[in-house]
Design a protein around this motif. Structure first.
Motif, PDB file in Angstrom:
ATOM      1  N   THR A 116      33.146  44.783  72.192  1.00  0.00           N
ATOM      2  CA  THR A 116      34.436  45.422  72.344  1.00  0.00           C
ATOM      3  C   THR A 116      35.505  44.454  71.862  1.00  0.00           C
ATOM      4  OG1 THR A 116      35.833  46.675  73.858  1.00  0.00           O
ATOM      5  CG2 THR A 116      34.892  44.628  74.712  1.00  0.00           C
ATOM      6  N   SER A 117      36.740  44.921  71.764  1.00  0.00           N
ATOM      7  CA  SER A 117      37.815  44.007  71.373  1.00  0.00           C
ATOM      8  C   SER A 117      38.977  44.161  72.340  1.00  0.00           C
ATOM      9  CB  SER A 117      38.249  44.286  69.937  1.00  0.00           C
ATOM     10  OG  SER A 117      38.681  45.613  69.821  1.00  0.00           O
ATOM     11  N   ALA A 118      39.821  43.144  72.387  1.00  0.00           N
ATOM     12  CA  ALA A 118      40.959  43.166  73.307  1.00  0.00           C
ATOM     13  C   ALA A 118      42.091  42.356  72.693  1.00  0.00           C
ATOM     14  CB  ALA A 118      40.551  42.550  74.639  1.00  0.00           C
ATOM     15  N   VAL A 119      43.298  42.625  73.144  1.00  0.00           N
ATOM     16  CA  VAL A 119      44.455  41.878  72.655  1.00  0.00           C
ATOM     17  C   VAL A 119      44.454  40.515  73.334  1.00  0.00           C
ATOM     18  CG1 VAL A 119      46.977  41.821  72.529  1.00  0.00           C
ATOM     19  CG2 VAL A 119      45.760  43.988  72.285  1.00  0.00           C
ATOM     20  N   SER A 120      44.636  39.470  72.540  1.00  0.00           N
ATOM     21  CA  SER A 120      44.587  38.101  73.036  1.00  0.00           C
ATOM     22  C   SER A 120      45.589  37.841  74.156  1.00  0.00           C
ATOM     23  CB  SER A 120      44.875  37.159  71.859  1.00  0.00           C
ATOM     24  OG  SER A 120      44.983  35.833  72.302  1.00  0.00           O
ATOM     25  N   GLY A 121      45.108  37.279  75.235  1.00  0.00           N
ATOM     26  CA  GLY A 121      45.986  36.838  76.321  1.00  0.00           C
ATOM     27  C   GLY A 121      46.466  37.925  77.251  1.00  0.00           C
ATOM     28  N   GLU A 122      45.975  39.140  77.033  1.00  0.00           N
ATOM     29  CA  GLU A 122      46.498  40.239  77.840  1.00  0.00           C
ATOM     30  C   GLU A 122      45.722  40.519  79.110  1.00  0.00           C
ATOM     31  OE1 GLU A 122      47.044  44.047  75.919  1.00  0.00           O
ATOM     32  OE2 GLU A 122      49.130  43.504  75.543  1.00  0.00           O
ATOM     33  N   LYS A 123      44.434  40.275  79.052  1.00  0.00           N
ATOM     34  CA  LYS A 123      43.613  40.731  80.176  1.00  0.00           C
ATOM     35  C   LYS A 123      42.560  39.721  80.600  1.00  0.00           C
ATOM     36  CE  LYS A 123      43.993  45.651  79.304  1.00  0.00           C
ATOM     37  NZ  LYS A 123      43.333  46.834  78.756  1.00  0.00           N
ATOM     38  N   GLY A 147      32.999  30.745  71.778  1.00  0.00           N
ATOM     39  CA  GLY A 147      34.416  31.084  71.920  1.00  0.00           C
ATOM     40  C   GLY A 147      35.089  30.485  73.138  1.00  0.00           C
ATOM     41  N   LYS A 148      34.495  29.457  73.716  1.00  0.00           N
ATOM     42  CA  LYS A 148      35.064  28.793  74.890  1.00  0.00           C
ATOM     43  C   LYS A 148      36.529  28.401  74.667  1.00  0.00           C
ATOM     44  CE  LYS A 148      34.061  24.475  77.428  1.00  0.00           C
ATOM     45  NZ  LYS A 148      35.222  23.668  77.133  1.00  0.00           N
ATOM     46  N   GLU A 149      36.838  27.964  73.422  1.00  0.00           N
ATOM     47  CA  GLU A 149      38.188  27.502  73.101  1.00  0.00           C
ATOM     48  C   GLU A 149      39.215  28.632  73.119  1.00  0.00           C
ATOM     49  OE1 GLU A 149      35.551  27.553  71.132  1.00  0.00           O
ATOM     50  OE2 GLU A 149      36.109  28.797  69.426  1.00  0.00           O
ATOM     51  N   LEU A 150      38.742  29.871  73.216  1.00  0.00           N
ATOM     52  CA  LEU A 150      39.673  31.004  73.244  1.00  0.00           C
ATOM     53  C   LEU A 150      40.010  31.440  74.668  1.00  0.00           C
ATOM     54  CD1 LEU A 150      37.972  33.071  70.398  1.00  0.00           C
ATOM     55  CD2 LEU A 150      40.082  31.738  70.222  1.00  0.00           C
ATOM     56  N   LEU A 151      39.460  30.730  75.647  1.00  0.00           N
ATOM     57  CA  LEU A 151      39.645  31.120  77.045  1.00  0.00           C
ATOM     58  C   LEU A 151      40.547  30.127  77.771  1.00  0.00           C
ATOM     59  CD1 LEU A 151      35.883  31.851  77.763  1.00  0.00           C
ATOM     60  CD2 LEU A 151      37.608  33.476  76.968  1.00  0.00           C
ATOM     61  N   ILE A 181      40.877  34.446  81.495  1.00  0.00           N
ATOM     62  CA  ILE A 181      41.767  35.180  80.599  1.00  0.00           C
ATOM     63  C   ILE A 181      41.263  34.991  79.179  1.00  0.00           C
ATOM     64  CG2 ILE A 181      44.124  35.406  79.725  1.00  0.00           C
ATOM     65  CD1 ILE A 181      45.027  34.128  82.417  1.00  0.00           C
ATOM     66  N   VAL A 182      41.115  36.099  78.475  1.00  0.00           N
ATOM     67  CA  VAL A 182      40.595  36.048  77.118  1.00  0.00           C
ATOM     68  C   VAL A 182      41.767  35.927  76.143  1.00  0.00           C
ATOM     69  CG1 VAL A 182      39.191  37.219  75.399  1.00  0.00           C
ATOM     70  CG2 VAL A 182      38.616  37.432  77.812  1.00  0.00           C
ATOM     71  N   GLY A 183      41.895  34.767  75.541  1.00  0.00           N
ATOM     72  CA  GLY A 183      42.968  34.516  74.582  1.00  0.00           C
ATOM     73  C   GLY A 183      44.232  34.012  75.254  1.00  0.00           C
ATOM     74  N   ASN A 229      46.034  32.988  69.799  1.00  0.00           N
ATOM     75  CA  ASN A 229      44.763  32.772  69.123  1.00  0.00           C
ATOM     76  C   ASN A 229      44.010  34.095  69.003  1.00  0.00           C
ATOM     77  OD1 ASN A 229      43.766  33.275  71.680  1.00  0.00           O
ATOM     78  ND2 ASN A 229      43.214  31.157  72.102  1.00  0.00           N
ATOM     79  N   SER A 230      43.012  34.082  68.183  1.00  0.00           N
ATOM     80  CA  SER A 230      42.140  35.245  68.087  1.00  0.00           C
ATOM     81  C   SER A 230      40.779  34.762  67.612  1.00  0.00           C
ATOM     82  CB  SER A 230      42.713  36.282  67.123  1.00  0.00           C
ATOM     83  OG  SER A 230      42.694  35.775  65.817  1.00  0.00           O
ATOM     84  N   GLY A 231      39.775  35.527  67.883  1.00  0.00           N
ATOM     85  CA  GLY A 231      38.433  35.130  67.490  1.00  0.00           C
ATOM     86  C   GLY A 231      37.406  35.859  68.305  1.00  0.00           C
ATOM     87  N   LYS A 232      36.201  35.343  68.248  1.00  0.00           N
ATOM     88  CA  LYS A 232      35.090  36.015  68.908  1.00  0.00           C
ATOM     89  C   LYS A 232      34.633  35.223  70.129  1.00  0.00           C
ATOM     90  CE  LYS A 232      30.782  36.316  67.056  1.00  0.00           C
ATOM     91  NZ  LYS A 232      29.699  36.797  66.182  1.00  0.00           N
ATOM     92  N   VAL A 233      34.463  35.922  71.212  1.00  0.00           N
ATOM     93  CA  VAL A 233      33.903  35.328  72.419  1.00  0.00           C
ATOM     94  C   VAL A 233      32.584  36.035  72.699  1.00  0.00           C
ATOM     95  CG1 VAL A 233      34.208  34.970  74.900  1.00  0.00           C
ATOM     96  CG2 VAL A 233      36.188  34.852  73.376  1.00  0.00           C
ATOM     97  N   VAL A 234      31.542  35.255  72.888  1.00  0.00           N
ATOM     98  CA  VAL A 234      30.238  35.837  73.208  1.00  0.00           C
ATOM     99  C   VAL A 234      29.847  35.351  74.589  1.00  0.00           C
ATOM    100  CG1 VAL A 234      27.803  35.996  72.522  1.00  0.00           C
ATOM    101  CG2 VAL A 234      29.570  35.791  70.775  1.00  0.00           C
ATOM    102  N   ILE A 235      29.501  36.280  75.446  1.00  0.00           N
ATOM    103  CA  ILE A 235      29.069  35.881  76.788  1.00  0.00           C
ATOM    104  C   ILE A 235      27.713  36.491  77.110  1.00  0.00           C
ATOM    105  CG2 ILE A 235      31.378  35.609  77.767  1.00  0.00           C
ATOM    106  CD1 ILE A 235      30.758  38.432  79.138  1.00  0.00           C
ATOM    107  N   GLN A 236      27.039  35.854  78.015  1.00  0.00           N
ATOM    108  CA  GLN A 236      25.806  36.421  78.574  1.00  0.00           C
ATOM    109  C   GLN A 236      26.110  36.735  80.020  1.00  0.00           C
ATOM    110  OE1 GLN A 236      21.853  35.118  78.153  1.00  0.00           O
ATOM    111  NE2 GLN A 236      21.518  36.367  79.972  1.00  0.00           N
TER     112      GLN A 236
END
Ligand code: FES
Length: 111
Positions: free
Chosen positions: A16-23, A62-66, A91-93, A97-104
């Motif tokens: 999925t995608s989300a706006v950086s820093g919003e949620k 994508g740790k650097e985006l959090l 918080i994501v972003g 910044n923008s990019g890909k975050v992958v989580i398990q």
């Protein structure tokens, strides 16, 4: 219930995608109907208060985006790997910044 691998032995990947820093990660997943919790967490989670620990995820990319770990996470995840986060505190972003975050999800179930 433990996540199940598909016929090819691989685990399904949701995107999925989300706006950086919003949620918060938890909110993004809920909004997009992506499963976050195991069976127990589905029923017994604290609603995002940072007190139940059922929303743990492992950040694979994508740790650097959090945001940095919050005080709640520092306390709760003290003995856990650096890559683990509480999705309800993450918080994501940061709007710049923008990019890909992958989580398990459910990394505590890995053997
Ligand atoms: S939902 Fe309870 S700690 Fe995140």
């Amino acid at each position: 219930m433990k996540p199940k691998a598909g016929g090819d032995g691989k685990y399904p990947v949701d995107r999925t995608s989300a706006v950086s820093g919003e949620k918060l990660m938890r909110t993004i997943m809920a909004d997009n109907k992506l499963e976050l919790y195991g069976t127990y967490g589905k029923v017994m989670n604290c609603g995002g208060g940072g007190s139940c620990g059922t929303c743990i995820v492992e950040v694979v990319e994508g740790k650097e985006l959090l945001n940095e770990r919050t005080n709640t996470e520092v306390k709760y995840l003290k003995k856990k790997p650096e890559s683990w986060r509480l999705a309800c505190q993450t918080i994501v972003g940061n709007k710049e910044n923008s990019g890909k975050v992958v989580i398990q999800r459910l990394p505590q179930w890995k053997k």
